[in-house]
Structures are given as C-alpha cells and as structure tokens.
Motif scaffolding. Structure first.
Motif, PDB file in Angstrom:
ATOM      1  N   ILE A  57       0.868  -1.174   0.000  1.00 14.71           N
ATOM      2  CA  ILE A  57       0.000   0.000   0.000  1.00 14.71           C
ATOM      3  C   ILE A  57       0.904   1.222   0.000  1.00 14.71           C
ATOM      4  O   ILE A  57       1.676   1.438   0.945  1.00 14.71           O
ATOM      5  CB  ILE A  57      -0.919   0.045   1.244  1.00 14.71           C
ATOM      6  N   ILE A  58       0.851   2.012  -1.069  1.00 17.30           N
ATOM      7  CA  ILE A  58       1.720   3.184  -1.191  1.00 17.30           C
ATOM      8  C   ILE A  58       0.877   4.449  -1.330  1.00 17.30           C
ATOM      9  O   ILE A  58      -0.312   4.385  -1.625  1.00 17.30           O
ATOM     10  CB  ILE A  58       2.687   3.054  -2.390  1.00 17.30           C
ATOM     11  N   GLY A  59       1.542   5.590  -1.143  1.00 15.34           N
ATOM     12  CA  GLY A  59       0.877   6.874  -1.259  1.00 15.34           C
ATOM     13  C   GLY A  59       1.505   7.869  -0.303  1.00 15.34           C
ATOM     14  O   GLY A  59       2.214   7.486   0.628  1.00 15.34           O
ATOM     15  N   ALA A 239      -1.161  -1.131  -4.352  1.00 16.07           N
ATOM     16  CA  ALA A 239      -2.320  -0.235  -4.339  1.00 16.07           C
ATOM     17  C   ALA A 239      -1.837   1.172  -4.040  1.00 16.07           C
ATOM     18  O   ALA A 239      -1.113   1.386  -3.056  1.00 16.07           O
ATOM     19  CB  ALA A 239      -3.324  -0.687  -3.280  1.00 16.07           C
ATOM     20  N   PHE A 240      -2.223   2.120  -4.882  1.00 14.30           N
ATOM     21  CA  PHE A 240      -1.834   3.515  -4.695  1.00 14.30           C
ATOM     22  C   PHE A 240      -3.021   4.307  -4.169  1.00 14.30           C
ATOM     23  O   PHE A 240      -4.063   4.400  -4.824  1.00 14.30           O
ATOM     24  CB  PHE A 240      -1.334   4.109  -6.017  1.00 14.30           C
ATOM     25  N   PHE A 241      -2.862   4.845  -2.967  1.00 16.85           N
ATOM     26  CA  PHE A 241      -3.895   5.657  -2.331  1.00 16.85           C
ATOM     27  C   PHE A 241      -3.524   7.137  -2.431  1.00 16.85           C
ATOM     28  O   PHE A 241      -2.356   7.509  -2.345  1.00 16.85           O
ATOM     29  CB  PHE A 241      -4.036   5.295  -0.847  1.00 16.85           C
ATOM     30  N   ASP A 250      -2.995  -2.894  -9.039  1.00 19.30           N
ATOM     31  CA  ASP A 250      -2.670  -3.846 -10.109  1.00 19.30           C
ATOM     32  C   ASP A 250      -1.412  -4.603  -9.718  1.00 19.30           C
ATOM     33  O   ASP A 250      -0.841  -4.376  -8.648  1.00 19.30           O
ATOM     34  CB  ASP A 250      -2.459  -3.094 -11.428  1.00 19.30           C
ATOM     35  N   ASP A 251      -0.963  -5.493 -10.612  1.00 20.98           N
ATOM     36  CA  ASP A 251       0.326  -6.127 -10.402  1.00 20.98           C
ATOM     37  C   ASP A 251       1.379  -5.040 -10.218  1.00 20.98           C
ATOM     38  O   ASP A 251       1.343  -3.998 -10.909  1.00 20.98           O
ATOM     39  CB  ASP A 251       0.703  -6.994 -11.607  1.00 20.98           C
ATOM     40  N   THR A 252       2.325  -5.294  -9.344  1.00 24.02           N
ATOM     41  CA  THR A 252       3.359  -4.293  -9.068  1.00 24.02           C
ATOM     42  C   THR A 252       4.104  -3.898 -10.340  1.00 24.02           C
ATOM     43  O   THR A 252       4.407  -2.716 -10.551  1.00 24.02           O
ATOM     44  CB  THR A 252       4.338  -4.842  -8.020  1.00 24.02           C
TER      45      THR A 252
END
Length: 273
Positions: A57-59, A239-241, A250-252
């Motif tokens: 989980i990134i952002g 996942a980009f928040f 999506d797939d990395t």
C-alpha cells in the motif's frame, strides 16, 4: 530513480510471475468509507486482496494507507470517533458486522507496527505471550511454539542461547523480527505491516524484506510503505492511495512500469509526495 525502480520491479516480478497461480481472495472491500468524526479518511474503496501475496500500500502521508490497513483487523475501532460504511469481507464474512468477533479477527489478522514494540519481558515471554493469553500452559508446547515462531521470523539462531534475557537488549532489527515472531506464535492467517522497516538500518531492512518473501509462502501479507524500491522489490500487487481514494491497484510490475493513471506515475516519479 524511476529507471532503477522499474528494473528492480522487472527482476523481482520475473520470479513472482513464473510461480503465479490463481489465488483465493482473503480480503475484499466493497464501497468502504471511513470517517474520523467529520473528516472522511477513506472514500468508496473497492479492492480484493489475494492470499499468499504481498500487497503493498503506497501513497503520500495522510492518504489513508495506515487507516485502510488498520481497518482490516479493526484496530481503527480503538478511536472513538471512527465510523465506517460499506462492506469489508474477510474470507467472505463482513467484519464490519457487529456480530463479528473482534478478538477472533485480531488473532487471525496480526499486526506489526512501524516501531518495534516488544514487551518489557524476556525474549521467550514475548513470543509465548499470545498463546499463554489463549490458555496454553503446557511448558513443552510453549517451548515448541517459541522455537517455531523464532525460526519463522529468522531470529532463532541469533537468540536461542539468550531466550530469558530482556527483549530490550536486542537491536532494533532484532526487536522487529521478535515482534513478527510474537505475531506468528498465535498462527495468524494474515500479517499486516505498517511501515515495518522505516525505523531500521539498511541491513535490518534487508533481513525483514527477505523474511517477508519467505513468510508469504504460508501467510497473506499487506504492507504499508513509503519506500518505492521496497514496494517494487517485495510485493506482488501494489495499491496507490491518494486523499483517501484508491487510485490504482494492479500487479506491481504494471503499477510501476505502465500505470493507468497519471497521478500514479506522478507519485512514483517523485513529482509529489
């Protein structure tokens, strides 16, 4: 920086893709919304998380990453002003249902926090704390659980001769792996990690990343990270928040090398965040 990340993604994904099979869904959010008082932190989140995957989980800060992860074992319930709507399914059951047992959920869905947080007890007592709380008293069984859990956290060889020493005597990286062992001791199904390496040195970070890759054989892992290279190295899905919304999932390899949303590309390439 971007070229380096893409290269790391491609190398890591070659191995991941070769062994990829259709996997069951462990968590699924459907129109999930969350408020802290009047402030909405999560907005209409739809996501399905597969078992035995590492989901990153990134952002940027304040985008809802940690809030989302802490909703997966309802740690957010500890904040009185929290309110949630929608559905959050764990193995097909809605954990937002008031009838769902939070204690049972938190046993199945363990958590490792940003800073190592061992108890002021011995290494051994830290590991067997959960099983003891759950009623296990047999000393032989507890010793077996401690050894198995410490081996699972790649820590056994380093501490097997000092099990009864205070856990605070361990290095930061060892303390974090001890916290992972403590989580493994109650035999969870899912392990949530909220920036687990942000307080660690590079060598300890590498050991934890290697451990995550090993653990996904038996566990489903969701990890919050600010480190783009880390997400590229260790995750199957990303996942980009942003501002409480799930912008892209999506797939990395796809998220980092061919994102579908311009905001994702802008974040990954350092234009903001």
């Amino acid at each position: 920086m971007t070229a380096m990340i893409v290269k790391e993604v491609r190398e890591a994904q070659e191995t991941i893709t070769k062994s990829r099979v259709e996997k069951k869904t462990v968590f699924e959010a459907k129109d999930l919304n969350l408020w802290y008082g009047e402030d909405q932190a999560l907005k209409n989140i739809h996501i399905a998380i597969a078992e035995n995957n590492v989901t990153a989980i990134i952002g940027p800060s304040g985008c809802g990453k940690s809030t989302f992860v802490k909703s997966l074992n309802r740690m957010v319930d500890l904040i009185p002003s929290v309110r949630m709507t929608g559905q959050l399914l764990y193995r097909g059951e809605n954990i937002l249902d008031r009838k769902y047992g939070v204690e049972e959920l938190r046993t199945k869905v363990g958590m490792v926090f940003q800073k190592p947080n061992p108890f002021p007890k011995s290494i051994y007592e830290n590991v067997v704390y959960g099983p003891v709380i759950h009623g296990i008293r047999d000393k032989k069984m507890l010793r077996e659980i401690a050894e198995k859990s410490l081996k699972g956290a790649a820590l056994w060889d380093e501490v097997k001769n000092r099990l009864h020493e205070n856990a605070y005597g361990l290095s930061g990286g060892q303390q974090q792996r001890l916290c992972i062992a403590r989580c493994l001791a109650v035999e969870p199904d899912v392990i949530l990690m909220d920036e687990p390496t942000s307080a660690l040195d590079p060598i300890s970070t590498m050991k934890v990343e290697e451990l995550v890759q090993e653990l996904k054989k038996n566990y489903s892992i969701v990890i919050v990270t600010h480190n783009m290279q880390q997400a590229a190295r260790i995750s199957d899905k990303t996942a980009f928040f942003l501002s409480g919304e799930l912008v892209e999932y999506d797939d990395t390899s796809v998220v980092f090398s061919n994102p579908s949303d311009q905001r994702t590309e802008d974040y990954i390439t350092g234009r903001f965040g």
